[in-house]
Enzyme design. Structure first.
Site, PDB file in Angstrom:
ATOM      1  N   GLY A  21      -1.320  -1.300   5.420  1.00 38.81           N
ATOM      2  CA  GLY A  21      -0.585  -0.559   4.408  1.00 38.81           C
ATOM      3  C   GLY A  21      -0.036   0.747   4.935  1.00 38.81           C
ATOM      4  O   GLY A  21       1.123   1.103   4.699  1.00 38.81           O
ATOM      5  N   ARG A  25      -1.461   3.886  10.419  1.00 42.90           N
ATOM      6  CA  ARG A  25      -2.399   2.921  11.000  1.00 42.90           C
ATOM      7  C   ARG A  25      -1.645   1.926  11.877  1.00 42.90           C
ATOM      8  O   ARG A  25      -2.172   1.453  12.882  1.00 42.90           O
ATOM      9  CB  ARG A  25      -3.179   2.187   9.915  1.00 42.90           C
ATOM     10  CG  ARG A  25      -4.271   1.278  10.480  1.00 42.90           C
ATOM     11  CD  ARG A  25      -5.282   0.860   9.435  1.00 42.90           C
ATOM     12  NE  ARG A  25      -6.043   2.002   8.976  1.00 42.90           N
ATOM     13  CZ  ARG A  25      -6.392   2.229   7.721  1.00 42.90           C
ATOM     14  NH1 ARG A  25      -6.028   1.373   6.774  1.00 42.90           N
ATOM     15  NH2 ARG A  25      -7.091   3.279   7.396  1.00 42.90           N
ATOM     16  N   ARG A  44      12.356   5.592   6.276  1.00 46.34           N
ATOM     17  CA  ARG A  44      11.406   5.985   5.233  1.00 46.34           C
ATOM     18  C   ARG A  44       9.992   6.207   5.773  1.00 46.34           C
ATOM     19  O   ARG A  44       9.014   6.137   5.031  1.00 46.34           O
ATOM     20  CB  ARG A  44      11.381   4.954   4.096  1.00 46.34           C
ATOM     21  CG  ARG A  44      12.677   4.865   3.317  1.00 46.34           C
ATOM     22  CD  ARG A  44      12.627   3.753   2.276  1.00 46.34           C
ATOM     23  NE  ARG A  44      13.856   3.724   1.490  1.00 46.34           N
ATOM     24  CZ  ARG A  44      13.984   4.234   0.267  1.00 46.34           C
ATOM     25  NH1 ARG A  44      12.958   4.833  -0.302  1.00 46.34           N
ATOM     26  NH2 ARG A  44      15.125   4.152  -0.377  1.00 46.34           N
ATOM     27  N   ARG A  88      -1.744  -9.573   6.951  1.00 46.01           N
ATOM     28  CA  ARG A  88      -2.052  -8.270   6.367  1.00 46.01           C
ATOM     29  C   ARG A  88      -3.454  -7.857   6.785  1.00 46.01           C
ATOM     30  O   ARG A  88      -4.411  -8.645   6.677  1.00 46.01           O
ATOM     31  CB  ARG A  88      -1.947  -8.329   4.843  1.00 46.01           C
ATOM     32  CG  ARG A  88      -2.665  -7.182   4.140  1.00 46.01           C
ATOM     33  CD  ARG A  88      -2.280  -7.002   2.702  1.00 46.01           C
ATOM     34  NE  ARG A  88      -3.355  -6.447   1.917  1.00 46.01           N
ATOM     35  CZ  ARG A  88      -3.837  -5.198   2.021  1.00 46.01           C
ATOM     36  NH1 ARG A  88      -3.334  -4.374   2.921  1.00 46.01           N
ATOM     37  NH2 ARG A  88      -4.820  -4.789   1.243  1.00 46.01           N
ATOM     38  N   VAL A  89      -3.596  -6.645   7.282  1.00 49.26           N
ATOM     39  CA  VAL A  89      -4.900  -6.086   7.633  1.00 49.26           C
ATOM     40  C   VAL A  89      -5.094  -4.833   6.791  1.00 49.26           C
ATOM     41  O   VAL A  89      -4.367  -3.856   6.919  1.00 49.26           O
ATOM     42  CB  VAL A  89      -5.014  -5.778   9.143  1.00 49.26           C
ATOM     43  CG1 VAL A  89      -5.165  -7.055   9.941  1.00 49.26           C
ATOM     44  CG2 VAL A  89      -3.803  -4.989   9.657  1.00 49.26           C
ATOM     45  N   GLY A  90      -6.054  -4.875   5.868  1.00 52.51           N
ATOM     46  CA  GLY A  90      -6.203  -3.754   4.955  1.00 52.51           C
ATOM     47  C   GLY A  90      -7.600  -3.650   4.391  1.00 52.51           C
ATOM     48  O   GLY A  90      -8.502  -4.419   4.737  1.00 52.51           O
ATOM     49  N   SER A  91      -7.764  -2.704   3.498  1.00 55.05           N
ATOM     50  CA  SER A  91      -9.060  -2.460   2.873  1.00 55.05           C
ATOM     51  C   SER A  91      -9.112  -3.108   1.497  1.00 55.05           C
ATOM     52  O   SER A  91      -8.084  -3.456   0.916  1.00 55.05           O
ATOM     53  CB  SER A  91      -9.312  -0.953   2.756  1.00 55.05           C
ATOM     54  OG  SER A  91      -8.289  -0.336   2.009  1.00 55.05           O
ATOM     55  N   MET A 181      -4.214  -4.885  -3.302  1.00 53.74           N
ATOM     56  CA  MET A 181      -2.976  -4.693  -4.049  1.00 53.74           C
ATOM     57  C   MET A 181      -1.750  -5.394  -3.473  1.00 53.74           C
ATOM     58  O   MET A 181      -0.636  -5.144  -3.932  1.00 53.74           O
ATOM     59  CB  MET A 181      -2.675  -3.189  -4.182  1.00 53.74           C
ATOM     60  CG  MET A 181      -3.763  -2.404  -4.888  1.00 53.74           C
ATOM     61  SD  MET A 181      -3.329  -0.675  -5.199  1.00 53.74           S
ATOM     62  CE  MET A 181      -2.168  -0.864  -6.555  1.00 53.74           C
ATOM     63  N   GLU A 182      -1.930  -6.288  -2.475  1.00 56.50           N
ATOM     64  CA  GLU A 182      -0.735  -6.794  -1.814  1.00 56.50           C
ATOM     65  C   GLU A 182      -0.689  -8.287  -1.497  1.00 56.50           C
ATOM     66  O   GLU A 182       0.399  -8.871  -1.361  1.00 56.50           O
ATOM     67  CB  GLU A 182      -0.504  -6.032  -0.492  1.00 56.50           C
ATOM     68  CG  GLU A 182      -0.069  -4.595  -0.637  1.00 56.50           C
ATOM     69  CD  GLU A 182      -1.233  -3.620  -0.740  1.00 56.50           C
ATOM     70  OE1 GLU A 182      -1.014  -2.472  -1.142  1.00 56.50           O
ATOM     71  OE2 GLU A 182      -2.380  -4.011  -0.404  1.00 56.50           O
ATOM     72  N   SER A 204     -14.149  -1.581   2.020  1.00 51.06           N
ATOM     73  CA  SER A 204     -14.252  -0.141   2.259  1.00 51.06           C
ATOM     74  C   SER A 204     -15.004   0.587   1.159  1.00 51.06           C
ATOM     75  O   SER A 204     -15.411   1.737   1.341  1.00 51.06           O
ATOM     76  CB  SER A 204     -12.855   0.473   2.398  1.00 51.06           C
ATOM     77  OG  SER A 204     -12.098   0.265   1.217  1.00 51.06           O
ATOM     78  N   ASP A 205     -15.165  -0.059  -0.004  1.00 51.29           N
ATOM     79  CA  ASP A 205     -15.910   0.557  -1.098  1.00 51.29           C
ATOM     80  C   ASP A 205     -16.431  -0.539  -2.024  1.00 51.29           C
ATOM     81  O   ASP A 205     -16.013  -1.697  -1.944  1.00 51.29           O
ATOM     82  CB  ASP A 205     -15.040   1.558  -1.862  1.00 51.29           C
ATOM     83  CG  ASP A 205     -13.776   0.925  -2.414  1.00 51.29           C
ATOM     84  OD1 ASP A 205     -13.752   0.629  -3.607  1.00 51.29           O
ATOM     85  OD2 ASP A 205     -12.814   0.726  -1.644  1.00 51.29           O
ATOM     86  N   ARG A 219     -15.105   3.454   8.976  1.00 51.84           N
ATOM     87  CA  ARG A 219     -13.805   2.790   8.818  1.00 51.84           C
ATOM     88  C   ARG A 219     -13.212   2.448  10.177  1.00 51.84           C
ATOM     89  O   ARG A 219     -12.667   1.363  10.383  1.00 51.84           O
ATOM     90  CB  ARG A 219     -12.827   3.692   8.053  1.00 51.84           C
ATOM     91  CG  ARG A 219     -13.013   3.666   6.543  1.00 51.84           C
ATOM     92  CD  ARG A 219     -12.078   4.672   5.881  1.00 51.84           C
ATOM     93  NE  ARG A 219     -12.200   4.629   4.438  1.00 51.84           N
ATOM     94  CZ  ARG A 219     -11.341   4.020   3.620  1.00 51.84           C
ATOM     95  NH1 ARG A 219     -10.302   3.390   4.126  1.00 51.84           N
ATOM     96  NH2 ARG A 219     -11.525   4.031   2.323  1.00 51.84           N
TER      97      ARG A 219
END
Length: 237
Positions: A21, A25, A44, A88-91, A181-182, A204-205, A219
């Site tokens: 995201g 990162r 952007r 996608r690599v995310g939390s 969210m994605e 992550s939580d 993290r």
């Protein structure tokens, strides 16, 4: 060639793209994991890089927060830059008690409260799922590395600060592993365009326990496991 959100030329982006995201990162992944990374996009501030991993071309690019954002960036990569695979690599926030901080979740499917699929005018509800070959390979690689990894449904939500206090419990009651969210929008774009996608997520939580969350150092370590898993998955399946 360029798009309104990407000033890369055709051929500057590899057929495989990792997407976190946070664009910073993406920069971190490029500078710490890829060989000879070259920046192809700064529009952007959504940084994108192409380099090599184990001698094979791979790109990494941020996708921003939420389904409208990843919807734009992944669509352009798939439709205009000949990208075939996006990981996608995310939390994510854990919903189930068997998940702990730092665990990895492979998003087999992505439930959602979003109206993203309405654009297709389907005569029913579409079920967004990850690419099975990528999923199978990621599971095998995770097992070989001894990583704590679970596979199943995630919830891709349009809402971070939810006014409905019962939302998490309702998703939990259906066996959904975690929230993010994605993934749902990414999976729908891939399905529509005949491409391949997978979400690899790090817990992550813990939803409902605001005192349990990864520290900055944790993290770094946990996300490193996820990134290497994603790279090995993308280039060896």
């Amino acid at each position: 060639m360029s798009t309104p959100h990407n000033n890369a030329e055709k051929g500057q982006i590899a057929s495989t793209v990792l997407m976190p995201g946070d664009p910073l990162r993406a920069k971190f992944i490029a500078e710490n994991y890829l060989e000879n990374p070259v920046c192809f996009n700064q529009v952007r501030g959504m940084l994108g890089y192409t380099g090599t991993w184990q001698g094979q071309p791979v790109s990494v690019m941020g996708h921003g927060m939420g389904m409208p954002s990843i919807g734009i960036y992944s669509y352009e990569l798939f439709a205009f830059y000949d990208v075939e695979k996006i990981i996608r690599v995310g939390s994510a926030g854990a919903l189930q008690p068997q998940l702990d901080l730092g665990d990895i979740v492979l998003a087999q499917g992505a439930c959602t409260d979003s109206n993203y699929a309405a654009q297709y005018g389907l005569p029913g509800a579409f079920a967004p799922i990850g690419d099975f070959r990528l999923l199978r390979k990621a599971a095998a690689v995770a097992d070989s590395k001894g990583l704590r990894c679970q596979i199943g449904n995630v919830c891709s939500s349009d809402v971070f600060y939810d006014a409905n206090p019962d939302s998490a419990e309702k998703w939990r009651s259906m066996g959904v592993l975690c929230t993010e969210m994605e993934c749902a929008a990414l999976y729908m774009n891939a399905a529509r365009l005949g491409k391949r996608a997978l979400g690899i997520l790090t817990i992550s939580d813990i939803i409902g326990d605001e005192h349990r969350a990864l520290t900055a150092e944790e993290r770094q370590t946990s996300f490193g496991n996820m990134i290497q898993l994603a790279l090995d998955t993308a280039l060896s399946e």
